[in-house]
Every structure is written in structure tokens, then in C-alpha cells.
Design a protein around this motif. Structure first.
Motif, PDB file in Angstrom:
ATOM      1  N   THR A 138      -1.800   7.682   1.048  1.00 43.66           N
ATOM      2  CA  THR A 138      -3.125   7.438   0.464  1.00 43.66           C
ATOM      3  C   THR A 138      -3.043   6.697  -0.858  1.00 43.66           C
ATOM      4  N   GLY A 139      -1.906   6.799  -1.550  1.00 42.07           N
ATOM      5  CA  GLY A 139      -1.764   6.116  -2.827  1.00 42.07           C
ATOM      6  C   GLY A 139      -0.705   5.029  -2.829  1.00 42.07           C
ATOM      7  N   ALA A 140      -0.277   4.603  -1.654  1.00 45.04           N
ATOM      8  CA  ALA A 140       0.790   3.597  -1.566  1.00 45.04           C
ATOM      9  C   ALA A 140       0.326   2.274  -2.164  1.00 45.04           C
ATOM     10  N   GLY A 141       1.209   1.683  -2.978  1.00 46.94           N
ATOM     11  CA  GLY A 141       0.841   0.454  -3.656  1.00 46.94           C
ATOM     12  C   GLY A 141       1.557  -0.782  -3.149  1.00 46.94           C
ATOM     13  N   SER A 142       2.608  -0.616  -2.383  1.00 51.37           N
ATOM     14  CA  SER A 142       3.347  -1.784  -1.909  1.00 51.37           C
ATOM     15  C   SER A 142       3.693  -1.629  -0.433  1.00 51.37           C
ATOM     16  N   VAL A 143       4.080  -2.728   0.169  1.00 45.23           N
ATOM     17  CA  VAL A 143       4.457  -2.726   1.579  1.00 45.23           C
ATOM     18  C   VAL A 143       5.684  -1.841   1.793  1.00 45.23           C
ATOM     19  N   LEU A 144       6.641  -1.884   0.873  1.00 48.30           N
ATOM     20  CA  LEU A 144       7.842  -1.070   0.981  1.00 48.30           C
ATOM     21  C   LEU A 144       7.485   0.419   0.936  1.00 48.30           C
ATOM     22  N   ALA A 145       6.584   0.780   0.040  1.00 53.61           N
ATOM     23  CA  ALA A 145       6.168   2.184  -0.065  1.00 53.61           C
ATOM     24  C   ALA A 145       5.502   2.639   1.230  1.00 53.61           C
ATOM     25  N   VAL A 146       4.657   1.814   1.791  1.00 55.10           N
ATOM     26  CA  VAL A 146       3.987   2.154   3.046  1.00 55.10           C
ATOM     27  C   VAL A 146       5.015   2.329   4.161  1.00 55.10           C
ATOM     28  N   ALA A 147       5.974   1.411   4.246  1.00 58.81           N
ATOM     29  CA  ALA A 147       7.003   1.484   5.291  1.00 58.81           C
ATOM     30  C   ALA A 147       7.818   2.770   5.164  1.00 58.81           C
ATOM     31  N   LEU A 148       8.215   3.121   3.955  1.00 56.61           N
ATOM     32  CA  LEU A 148       9.002   4.335   3.746  1.00 56.61           C
ATOM     33  C   LEU A 148       8.198   5.596   4.052  1.00 56.61           C
ATOM     34  N   GLU A 149       6.922   5.578   3.712  1.00 56.39           N
ATOM     35  CA  GLU A 149       6.087   6.747   3.971  1.00 56.39           C
ATOM     36  C   GLU A 149       5.789   6.900   5.459  1.00 56.39           C
ATOM     37  N   VAL A 150       5.655   5.795   6.179  1.00 54.54           N
ATOM     38  CA  VAL A 150       5.484   5.862   7.629  1.00 54.54           C
ATOM     39  C   VAL A 150       6.761   6.431   8.258  1.00 54.54           C
ATOM     40  N   LEU A 151       7.927   6.005   7.758  1.00 51.87           N
ATOM     41  CA  LEU A 151       9.186   6.557   8.252  1.00 51.87           C
ATOM     42  C   LEU A 151       9.281   8.065   7.983  1.00 51.87           C
ATOM     43  N   LEU A 152       8.784   8.509   6.844  1.00 53.84           N
ATOM     44  CA  LEU A 152       8.766   9.940   6.529  1.00 53.84           C
ATOM     45  C   LEU A 152       7.894  10.699   7.527  1.00 53.84           C
ATOM     46  N   VAL A 153       6.741  10.149   7.843  1.00 58.32           N
ATOM     47  CA  VAL A 153       5.846  10.789   8.821  1.00 58.32           C
ATOM     48  C   VAL A 153       6.515  10.837  10.195  1.00 58.32           C
ATOM     49  N   LEU A 154       7.170   9.753  10.604  1.00 56.57           N
ATOM     50  CA  LEU A 154       7.837   9.718  11.908  1.00 56.57           C
ATOM     51  C   LEU A 154       9.011  10.695  11.971  1.00 56.57           C
ATOM     52  N   ALA A 155       9.784  10.772  10.896  1.00 56.92           N
ATOM     53  CA  ALA A 155      10.896  11.726  10.860  1.00 56.92           C
ATOM     54  C   ALA A 155      10.361  13.157  10.918  1.00 56.92           C
ATOM     55  N   GLY A 156       9.270  13.414  10.213  1.00 57.75           N
ATOM     56  CA  GLY A 156       8.644  14.733  10.260  1.00 57.75           C
ATOM     57  C   GLY A 156       8.151  15.065  11.652  1.00 57.75           C
ATOM     58  N   ALA A 157       7.577  14.080  12.324  1.00 58.11           N
ATOM     59  CA  ALA A 157       7.091  14.303  13.684  1.00 58.11           C
ATOM     60  C   ALA A 157       8.252  14.611  14.627  1.00 58.11           C
ATOM     61  N   ASP A 158       9.368  13.904  14.464  1.00 61.34           N
ATOM     62  CA  ASP A 158      10.545  14.167  15.296  1.00 61.34           C
ATOM     63  C   ASP A 158      11.031  15.600  15.094  1.00 61.34           C
ATOM     64  N   LEU A 159      11.143  16.029  13.857  1.00 58.32           N
ATOM     65  CA  LEU A 159      11.588  17.395  13.576  1.00 58.32           C
ATOM     66  C   LEU A 159      10.604  18.425  14.130  1.00 58.32           C
ATOM     67  N   LEU A 160       9.331  18.183  13.946  1.00 58.08           N
ATOM     68  CA  LEU A 160       8.307  19.104  14.434  1.00 58.08           C
ATOM     69  C   LEU A 160       8.358  19.225  15.958  1.00 58.08           C
TER      70      LEU A 160
END
Length: 81
Positions: free
Chosen positions: A33-55
Motif C-alpha cells: 500500500t505504501g510502495a514507492g518504486s517498481v523494485l519495492a513492489v516486486a519485492l513485496e509481491v515476492l513476499l506475498v507469494l512466498a507467504g502463500a506458498d508457506l501457508l
């Protein structure tokens, strides 16, 4: 029974995967929600995907990587699930 259906994650690890996965998903969404750059968005999407895999692997009790490596936790040896 085929290998993708077998439980190969111990109950403790399953609980930990579900908890850490949920935190990863929530944290990634909050950060997005507060991502300011493309890199930040990419890393946060990866965090969500990794969390989904673990869940998902925690909820199902099956880890495909463990299955490929032939890993069976000591607490599950001798048990047929």
C-alpha cells in the motif's frame, strides 16, 4: 496413494508454516500500500507469494521439495498418511 497426497511435514512445522505464511501475506499487502518504486513492489509481491506458498504447504501438510528429496520427518516415519 500418490506422493503428492502424502503428509510429509510434521505438525509443528505445519503450524509454523501457516503462521509465518499468513504474516508474510499480511506484511506484503501492508507494504504494497505504501510502495514507492517498481523494485519495492516486486519485492513485496515476492513476499506475498512466498507467504502463500508457506501457508498452502502448511495447510495441506505436503511439501513438494521434501517429496523430491525423499525427506520424511522423524515424527512421521512409520506412519502412513
Amino acid at each position: 496413494m500418490s506422493s503428492w497426497r502424502t503428509i510429509n511435514i510434521s505438525p509443528r512445522e505445519r503450524a509454523a508454516r501457516v503462521a509465518v505464511g499468513a504474516l508474510g501475506i499480511i506484511g506484503g499487502i501492508v507494504l504494497l500500500t505504501g510502495a514507492g518504486s517498481v523494485l519495492a513492489v516486486a519485492l513485496e509481491v515476492l513476499l506475498v507469494l512466498a507467504g502463500a506458498d508457506l501457508l498452502i504447504t502448511g495447510a495441506l501438510g505436503h511439501c513438494p521439495l521434501y517429496a523430491r528429496l525423499g525427506h520424511v520427518p522423524a515424527t512421521l516415519k512409520g506412519r502412513s498418511s
